[in-house]
Design an enzyme around this catalytic site. Sequence first.
Site, short mmCIF file in Angstrom:
data_model
loop_
_atom_site.label_atom_id
_atom_site.label_comp_id
_atom_site.label_asym_id
_atom_site.label_seq_id
_atom_site.Cartn_x
_atom_site.Cartn_y
_atom_site.Cartn_z
N CYS A 71 0.82 -1.22 0.00
CA CYS A 71 0.00 0.00 0.00
C CYS A 71 0.85 1.27 0.00
O CYS A 71 0.35 2.34 -0.32
CB CYS A 71 -0.96 0.00 1.19
SG CYS A 71 -2.11 -1.37 1.10
N HIS A 115 -3.65 6.92 1.54
CA HIS A 115 -3.98 5.60 1.00
C HIS A 115 -5.35 5.15 1.49
O HIS A 115 -5.68 5.31 2.67
CB HIS A 115 -2.91 4.58 1.40
CG HIS A 115 -3.34 3.18 1.16
ND1 HIS A 115 -3.73 2.74 -0.09
CD2 HIS A 115 -3.48 2.11 2.00
CE1 HIS A 115 -4.08 1.47 0.00
NE2 HIS A 115 -3.94 1.07 1.26
N ASN A 168 -9.94 -1.10 -1.26
CA ASN A 168 -8.50 -0.88 -1.13
C ASN A 168 -7.82 -1.41 -2.39
O ASN A 168 -7.77 -2.61 -2.61
CB ASN A 168 -8.00 -1.63 0.12
CG ASN A 168 -6.50 -1.43 0.36
OD1 ASN A 168 -5.79 -0.92 -0.50
ND2 ASN A 168 -6.05 -1.84 1.53
#
Length: 328
Positions: free
Chosen positions: A113, A255, A285
């Site tokens: 990420c 993020h 995500n």
Amino acid sequence: MPRSLITGVGMYVPPKVVRNDDLRAYFDTSDEWIYSRSGIKERRWVEEPASTAELGYYAAQQALERSGKRPQELDLIVFATLSPDMYFPGSGVLLQHKLGLDTTPALDIRQQCSGFVYGLAVADQFIRTGMYRTILLVGAEIQSTWIDYSPEGRTVGVLFGDGAGAVVIEAAENAHRGILSTHLYSQGAYARELCVAEPSSATRQHILPGSYGMRAYMNGKEVFRHAVQRMGEAVQEALSAQGWQAEEVDLFVLHQANIRIVQAVAEFFGLPMDKFYNNIHKYGNTTAASIPICLTEAWEEGRLQPGSKVILAAFGSGFTWGSVALIW
Ligand code: ACO
């Protein structure tokens, strides 16, 4: 020393929309559970077979077009992903070939990420030293194919989506805009708190009968706790490096792992949520793709104007985290 300017943004998400209720075909779950804990309403999934490099290619095409650059003008390709097409080589070289390039260098970033933030830092260093002047940075993921569809997979499986984002970064002399500072961290002591441990070079298990192939493990509460703390620290470091007050930043792009993480960071700095760009409700995500997808949509909505003060921050598996301060 030249500054690194983002001159083009692009994104691609597969057309197939998977709503929270659709996931009930695989898991004992509900829209209420997923939305209240993560802010996710839907995500995109590829139709198989699919290629991470190809998703990256579509995003790259848009970014290149918007920057007015041809692939042949690229000095370097940086490809951030946790879901490469192959165990090796990385997806960067596959994208290089798709772009019709012959020997342009390409490297992959394996920081999950935080991949896009790490990628920006890497690109920025190449530009500051004068080694390269035009760099394509892509974050792309296909995660629907590694989701564990057994009952145990539900905690992780409902959070992730597929997609790609890309930016073209160019050297600019005497610029007051561009990337001002980058701050990177990792803490391998926590590598096993969020990982896909198989297939692994440690064993031949994955080719043995009865092996389970890829299966993600996540200690959700531990990841959440660290994410809030580390993203807050990373944002603070970016602010301090520039001598900015949090209020004067035009847009924070964090993020997109969980809207509650962003809310916690906003609360810590006493900022309203409209200072933060969020689209997790649409895409879930998307790991390395999440920040460039946000940048693309924010730019399309006119929320990134020349002179806008922007802070990017990410936290993810590794653990890895970091931030970037830039003037758009
Ligand atoms: N549907 C319904 N119930 C579920 C689901 C589901 N999909 N998944 C788990 N549950 C159940 C569990 O079995 C558990 O039940 P039990 O209490 O009977 O054992 C319960 O729900 C757990 O619920 P909560 O404790 O309320 O879960 P929590 O608030 O911890 O939320 C979540 C879970 C959303 C995963 C959260 O911990 C989180 O977001 N963590 C951070 C994730 C993250 O940031 N990842 C970042 C990086 S990702 C990367 O780098 C690749």
